[in-house]
Design an enzyme around this catalytic site. Structure first.
Site, short mmCIF file in Angstrom:
data_model
loop_
_atom_site.label_atom_id
_atom_site.label_comp_id
_atom_site.label_asym_id
_atom_site.label_seq_id
_atom_site.Cartn_x
_atom_site.Cartn_y
_atom_site.Cartn_z
N SER A 11 0.81 -1.23 0.00
CA SER A 11 0.00 0.00 0.00
C SER A 11 0.84 1.27 0.00
O SER A 11 0.34 2.34 -0.36
CB SER A 11 -0.93 0.01 1.22
OG SER A 11 -0.18 -0.23 2.39
N GLY A 13 5.16 3.13 0.04
CA GLY A 13 6.62 3.03 -0.02
C GLY A 13 7.17 2.05 -1.06
O GLY A 13 6.73 2.02 -2.21
N ILE A 14 8.14 1.26 -0.63
CA ILE A 14 8.84 0.33 -1.53
C ILE A 14 7.87 -0.70 -2.10
O ILE A 14 7.94 -1.05 -3.29
CB ILE A 14 10.00 -0.36 -0.77
CG1 ILE A 14 11.08 0.67 -0.41
CG2 ILE A 14 10.58 -1.51 -1.58
CD1 ILE A 14 12.12 0.18 0.60
N GLY A 15 6.94 -1.16 -1.25
CA GLY A 15 5.98 -2.17 -1.73
C GLY A 15 5.09 -1.61 -2.82
O GLY A 15 4.83 -2.27 -3.83
N TYR A 147 15.14 -3.90 15.34
CA TYR A 147 15.04 -3.80 13.88
C TYR A 147 16.24 -4.50 13.22
O TYR A 147 16.08 -5.31 12.30
CB TYR A 147 14.98 -2.33 13.46
CG TYR A 147 14.79 -2.13 11.97
CD1 TYR A 147 13.52 -2.24 11.40
CD2 TYR A 147 15.86 -1.82 11.14
CE1 TYR A 147 13.34 -2.06 10.03
CE2 TYR A 147 15.69 -1.64 9.78
CZ TYR A 147 14.42 -1.75 9.22
OH TYR A 147 14.25 -1.57 7.87
P1 NAP Z 1 6.41 1.99 4.67
O1 NAP Z 1 6.37 3.06 3.63
O2 NAP Z 1 6.24 2.36 6.11
O3 NAP Z 1 5.32 0.86 4.26
C1 NAP Z 1 5.21 -0.29 5.05
C2 NAP Z 1 4.25 -1.25 4.40
O4 NAP Z 1 4.17 -2.44 5.22
C3 NAP Z 1 2.83 -0.69 4.30
O5 NAP Z 1 2.24 -1.18 3.11
C4 NAP Z 1 2.15 -1.31 5.53
O6 NAP Z 1 0.73 -1.45 5.40
C5 NAP Z 1 2.80 -2.68 5.55
N1 NAP Z 1 2.71 -3.32 6.87
C6 NAP Z 1 3.30 -2.93 8.04
N2 NAP Z 1 2.94 -3.76 9.04
C7 NAP Z 1 2.11 -4.68 8.50
C8 NAP Z 1 1.39 -5.79 9.02
N3 NAP Z 1 1.46 -6.15 10.31
N4 NAP Z 1 0.63 -6.52 8.16
C9 NAP Z 1 0.53 -6.18 6.85
N5 NAP Z 1 1.19 -5.15 6.30
C10 NAP Z 1 1.96 -4.41 7.12
O7 NAP Z 1 7.78 1.19 4.62
P2 NAP Z 1 8.93 1.13 3.50
O8 NAP Z 1 9.93 2.15 3.83
O9 NAP Z 1 8.34 1.05 2.16
O10 NAP Z 1 9.59 -0.28 3.89
C11 NAP Z 1 9.31 -1.49 3.17
C12 NAP Z 1 10.34 -2.52 3.58
O11 NAP Z 1 11.64 -2.02 3.29
C13 NAP Z 1 10.32 -2.83 5.08
O12 NAP Z 1 10.55 -4.20 5.29
C14 NAP Z 1 11.49 -2.01 5.62
O13 NAP Z 1 12.02 -2.53 6.81
C15 NAP Z 1 12.45 -2.12 4.45
N6 NAP Z 1 13.45 -1.04 4.44
C16 NAP Z 1 13.09 0.26 4.30
C17 NAP Z 1 14.07 1.25 4.30
C18 NAP Z 1 13.76 2.71 4.16
O14 NAP Z 1 14.69 3.54 4.30
N7 NAP Z 1 12.53 3.10 3.87
C19 NAP Z 1 15.43 0.88 4.47
C20 NAP Z 1 15.76 -0.45 4.60
C21 NAP Z 1 14.76 -1.41 4.58
P3 NAP Z 1 -0.26 -0.20 5.81
O15 NAP Z 1 -0.04 0.85 4.75
O16 NAP Z 1 -1.62 -0.78 5.76
O17 NAP Z 1 0.20 0.25 7.16
#
Ligand code: NAP
Length: 239
Positions: A11, A13-15, A147
């Site tokens: 929904s 960010g990266i996803g 984390y």
């Molecule tokens: P984000 O923008 O905060 O988005 C997080 C996503 O995960 C949202 O779609 C959220 O759904 C979903 N989510 C969280 N908890 C959940 C649960 N219990 N059940 C189902 N869905 C859940 O995060 P992002 O930055 O894109 O990160 C994506 C991945 O990349 C993560 O694994 C993160 O650790 C990794 N990562 C990110 C970074 C960075 O700098 N951004 C760096 C290294 C690694 P809702 O929208 O419904 O809440």
């Protein structure tokens, strides 16, 4: 050939960028999310993907969601385990609940998703699993013990599962993003972000689409001989 793809955390960010990348290539995509209903609907409208609200920390919910996704798609070729959360604080301020929430969301969910999805892939003797770790799972981040531990766990799970599933024609890899411009980093002040950026050799944050492109590569025919790898997408941060 168009692929049948399941992505967790699609929904935002990266996803969300990964949903867009696969959909733009003509693949069929289903994604899971937790509570961002409006954002999920908007992505479905824009890309033609389908979404399922499912808390990935719950084993039974994940099993049902994977079955539902495979039914909607008519099979399952690619699983992207992306959903994750972060929490920053000293170890002495990290409660048992904090620890469990982070480990369940970032690591247990990957185990639940891989276990359910691999049943479909083993039957087909083919499949791709791409897990989203973090540079901090390799280097360790100060004040992010839970984390960093959860993401180091994703590394270990990826390498072990790659060996286990290789004889079944399934590859398992991991991307390890650095500092990417998503909601996850929205809590940092401009000064804190600038300090982080100073440590990144490419001198900038990454974009979600730059991570999505590496995920798409790992799901493509071009990556047919790549398995058990953890690939940094971090502008050189983790070097
Ligand atoms: P984000 O923008 O905060 O988005 C997080 C996503 O995960 C949202 O779609 C959220 O759904 C979903 N989510 C969280 N908890 C959940 C649960 N219990 N059940 C189902 N869905 C859940 O995060 P992002 O930055 O894109 O990160 C994506 C991945 O990349 C993560 O694994 C993160 O650790 C990794 N990562 C990110 C970074 C960075 O700098 N951004 C760096 C290294 C690694 P809702 O929208 O419904 O809440």
């Amino acid at each position: 050939m168009n692929k049948k793809i399941l992505i967790s955390g699609g929904s935002r960010g990266i996803g969300a960028a990964t949903v867009e990348a696969f959909a733009a290539a003509g693949d069929q995509v289903v994604f899971l999310y937790q509570s961002s209903h409006e954002a999920a609907q908007e992505i479905c409208r824009r890309t033609g993907a389908a979404s399922i609200p499912a808390d990935v920390t719950d084993s039974n919910t994940v099993r049902d969601a994977v079955d539902q996704a495979a039914k909607l798609l008519g099979g399952l070729d690619v699983l992207v385990c992306n959903a994750g959360i972060s929490w920053i604080g000293q170890i002495c301020d990290t409660s048992d609940a904090n620890w469990q929430q982070i480990c369940n969301t970032n690591l247990a969910s990957v185990f639940y998703l891989c276990r359910s999805a691999s049943e479909y892939m083993v039957k087909n003797h083919s499949g791709r699993i791409i897990n989203v770790g973090s540079v901090w799972g390799r280097c360790g981040a100060s004040c992010e013990v839970a984390y960093s531990a959860s993401k180091a766990g994703v590394r270990g799970l990826t390498m072990a599962l790659a060996k286990e599933l290789a004889p079944s024609g399934i590859t398992v890899n991991c991307v390890e993003p650095g500092v990417i411009a998503t909601d996850m980093n929205a809590g940092f002040s401009p000064e804190e972000l600038n300090q982080l950026i100073e440590e990144i050799p490419l001198s900038r944050m990454g974009e979600p689409a730059e991570v999505a492109r590496v995920i798409a590569f790992l799901a493509s025919d071009a990556a047919s001989y790549v398995t058990g790898q953890c690939i940094g997408v971090d502008g050189g941060f983790g070097v």
